[in-house]
Design a protein around this motif. Structure first.
Motif, PDB file in Angstrom:
ATOM      1  N   ARG A 105       0.805  -1.143   0.124  1.00  0.00           N
ATOM      2  CA  ARG A 105      -0.018   0.097   0.148  1.00  0.00           C
ATOM      3  C   ARG A 105       0.825   1.407  -0.087  1.00  0.00           C
ATOM      4  NH1 ARG A 105      -3.507  -3.436   3.318  1.00  0.00           N
ATOM      5  NH2 ARG A 105      -2.339  -2.746   5.262  1.00  0.00           N
ATOM      6  N   ARG A 106       2.114   1.202   0.643  1.00  0.00           N
ATOM      7  CA  ARG A 106       3.011   2.309   0.713  1.00  0.00           C
ATOM      8  C   ARG A 106       3.624   2.524  -0.643  1.00  0.00           C
ATOM      9  NH1 ARG A 106       7.898   3.405   5.186  1.00  0.00           N
ATOM     10  NH2 ARG A 106       8.918   5.026   4.043  1.00  0.00           N
ATOM     11  N   ALA A 107       3.937   1.607  -1.340  1.00  0.00           N
ATOM     12  CA  ALA A 107       4.411   1.423  -2.559  1.00  0.00           C
ATOM     13  C   ALA A 107       3.529   2.214  -3.557  1.00  0.00           C
ATOM     14  CB  ALA A 107       4.965   0.284  -3.033  1.00  0.00           C
ATOM     15  N   ALA A 202       9.576  -2.421  -6.416  1.00  0.00           N
ATOM     16  CA  ALA A 202       9.373  -2.250  -5.127  1.00  0.00           C
ATOM     17  C   ALA A 202       8.507  -3.526  -4.586  1.00  0.00           C
ATOM     18  CB  ALA A 202       8.702  -1.120  -4.630  1.00  0.00           C
ATOM     19  N   VAL A 203       7.223  -3.791  -5.252  1.00  0.00           N
ATOM     20  CA  VAL A 203       6.431  -4.782  -5.108  1.00  0.00           C
ATOM     21  C   VAL A 203       7.133  -6.261  -5.067  1.00  0.00           C
ATOM     22  CG1 VAL A 203       4.232  -6.000  -5.659  1.00  0.00           C
ATOM     23  CG2 VAL A 203       4.229  -3.557  -5.554  1.00  0.00           C
ATOM     24  N   ALA A 204       7.812  -6.412  -6.107  1.00  0.00           N
ATOM     25  CA  ALA A 204       8.580  -7.593  -6.295  1.00  0.00           C
ATOM     26  C   ALA A 204       9.522  -7.870  -5.120  1.00  0.00           C
ATOM     27  CB  ALA A 204       9.340  -7.667  -7.525  1.00  0.00           C
ATOM     28  N   ALA A 205      10.100  -6.875  -4.610  1.00  0.00           N
ATOM     29  CA  ALA A 205      11.226  -6.890  -3.563  1.00  0.00           C
ATOM     30  C   ALA A 205      10.345  -7.182  -2.277  1.00  0.00           C
ATOM     31  CB  ALA A 205      11.879  -5.611  -3.284  1.00  0.00           C
ATOM     32  N   SER A 209      10.814 -10.245   0.454  1.00  0.00           N
ATOM     33  CA  SER A 209      11.465 -10.121   1.707  1.00  0.00           C
ATOM     34  C   SER A 209      11.084 -11.307   2.498  1.00  0.00           C
ATOM     35  CB  SER A 209      10.811  -8.929   2.321  1.00  0.00           C
ATOM     36  OG  SER A 209      11.187  -7.888   1.581  1.00  0.00           O
ATOM     37  N   ALA A 210      12.305 -11.847   3.259  1.00  0.00           N
ATOM     38  CA  ALA A 210      12.341 -13.075   4.199  1.00  0.00           C
ATOM     39  C   ALA A 210      11.911 -12.501   5.375  1.00  0.00           C
ATOM     40  CB  ALA A 210      13.457 -13.815   4.217  1.00  0.00           C
ATOM     41  N   LEU A 215      12.393  -6.228   4.691  1.00  0.00           N
ATOM     42  CA  LEU A 215      11.254  -5.497   4.295  1.00  0.00           C
ATOM     43  C   LEU A 215      11.553  -3.925   4.533  1.00  0.00           C
ATOM     44  CD1 LEU A 215       8.558  -5.365   2.918  1.00  0.00           C
ATOM     45  CD2 LEU A 215       7.431  -5.793   5.436  1.00  0.00           C
ATOM     46  N   ALA A 216      12.238  -3.596   5.712  1.00  0.00           N
ATOM     47  CA  ALA A 216      12.526  -2.317   5.945  1.00  0.00           C
ATOM     48  C   ALA A 216      13.395  -1.585   5.082  1.00  0.00           C
ATOM     49  CB  ALA A 216      12.964  -2.242   7.623  1.00  0.00           C
ATOM     50  N   ALA A 217      14.548  -2.631   4.767  1.00  0.00           N
ATOM     51  CA  ALA A 217      15.484  -2.093   3.757  1.00  0.00           C
ATOM     52  C   ALA A 217      14.872  -1.917   2.494  1.00  0.00           C
ATOM     53  CB  ALA A 217      16.418  -3.470   3.514  1.00  0.00           C
ATOM     54  N   THR A 218      13.965  -2.738   1.905  1.00  0.00           N
ATOM     55  CA  THR A 218      13.157  -2.528   0.923  1.00  0.00           C
ATOM     56  C   THR A 218      12.525  -1.370   0.848  1.00  0.00           C
ATOM     57  OG1 THR A 218      12.991  -4.706   0.337  1.00  0.00           O
ATOM     58  CG2 THR A 218      11.318  -3.428  -0.807  1.00  0.00           C
ATOM     59  N   LEU A 219      11.678  -0.748   2.072  1.00  0.00           N
ATOM     60  CA  LEU A 219      11.176   0.491   1.943  1.00  0.00           C
ATOM     61  C   LEU A 219      12.128   1.555   1.993  1.00  0.00           C
ATOM     62  CD1 LEU A 219       8.499  -0.379   4.591  1.00  0.00           C
ATOM     63  CD2 LEU A 219       8.016  -0.043   2.101  1.00  0.00           C
ATOM     64  N   GLN A 220      13.206   1.601   2.251  1.00  0.00           N
ATOM     65  CA  GLN A 220      14.238   2.494   2.276  1.00  0.00           C
ATOM     66  C   GLN A 220      14.646   2.528   0.941  1.00  0.00           C
ATOM     67  OE1 GLN A 220      17.338   1.474   5.070  1.00  0.00           O
ATOM     68  NE2 GLN A 220      16.410   2.611   6.775  1.00  0.00           N
ATOM     69  N   THR A 221      14.836   1.757   0.196  1.00  0.00           N
ATOM     70  CA  THR A 221      15.219   1.764  -1.318  1.00  0.00           C
ATOM     71  C   THR A 221      13.825   2.343  -1.913  1.00  0.00           C
ATOM     72  OG1 THR A 221      16.625  -0.176  -1.095  1.00  0.00           O
ATOM     73  CG2 THR A 221      15.944   0.381  -3.291  1.00  0.00           C
TER      74      THR A 221
END
Length: 236
Positions: A105-107, A202-205, A209-210, A215-221
């Motif tokens: 949803r954030r993406a 972003a959605v794919a990452a 996320s394991a 997940l937090a790193a993905t959101l930072q990216t």
């Protein structure tokens, strides 16, 4: 003295002025949410490992529960999750799935925020005709480039002809306006494609996320990518 207000077996309020039984001194330090009424008096349910779960996910003593409520093994503090017609203890995988859904949803919100400044410059009714207006503009430019009947191409349009009539454009001006329409459409298409690519990556990452750290790193990216795109297309 402190009393407990009871609904069924749940303690919904405590205090000196509520209606209900006095909380025994032995239970004075127990969190109100851990107290239950067993039909005879208040008990500490902190160490119980089996509860009946109502339709809202509240934990009840099985002896005090509705016959239709499922009884499951859980502690008083376990987070629960709906699983079909029953409930179960929420696991780390459930928490990660919920976090992933929130991240998706954030993406999407990030993608919307990037295109919002462009879209905000135009009324919704005008945006609804963008595809048709671009197609009309391309037909006019194609006729011009081919040395064809530009007047007939203009006459065959709806939106561009209405704009030309309202602005009293000459044929040359209409061709120039058609080029401008195409340039603007291609510019927005480039923004849309970049934003869509960002969102899909972003959605794919997120889905890959394991754990919540990944997940937090993905959101930072995602945040960094969004800022970079905003700068690239002058959306800041």
């Amino acid at each position: 003295m402190t009393r407990a207000q009871i609904v069924g077996d749940l303690v919904i309020a405590t205090g000196p002025n509520v209606n209900g039984p006095v909380i025994p001194a032995a239970l004075a330090a127990v969190a109100p949410g851990h107290l239950r009424f067993d039909g005879d008096g208040l008990i500490d349910a902190s160490d119980l490992d089996r509860f009946a779960i109502d339709t809202m996910g509240e934990k009840h003593l099985p002896v005090m529960a509705d016959d239709e409520w499922p009884v499951i093994d859980c502690s008083i503090d376990d987070a629960l999750i709906r699983d079909g017609e029953t409930w179960r203890v929420k696991t780390a995988d459930d928490a990660l799935a919920a976090a992933k859904a929130d991240a998706v949803r954030r993406a999407i919100a990030r993608a919307d925020a990037l295109t919002a400044p462009v879209l905000a410059a135009y009324p919704e009714a005008e945006r609804a005709g963008w595809d048709k207006r671009e197609a009309e503009a391309r037909a006019i430019v194609a006729a011009s480039d081919a040395g064809g009947d530009v007047a007939a191409a203009i006459a065959g349009t709806l939106i561009v002809k209405a704009m030309a009539d309202a602005g009293d454009w000459t044929e040359t001006e209409t061709i120039a306006k058609a080029h401008a329409i195409i340039d603007k459409a291609e510019g927005f298409a480039a923004i849309s494609a970049a934003v869509e690519g960002m969102r899909e990556r972003a959605v794919a990452a997120i889905e890959a996320s394991a754990d919540e750290a990944a997940l937090a790193a993905t959101l930072q990216t995602l945040d960094a990518d969004a800022l970079a795109l905003a700068g690239q297309f002058g959306l800041v």
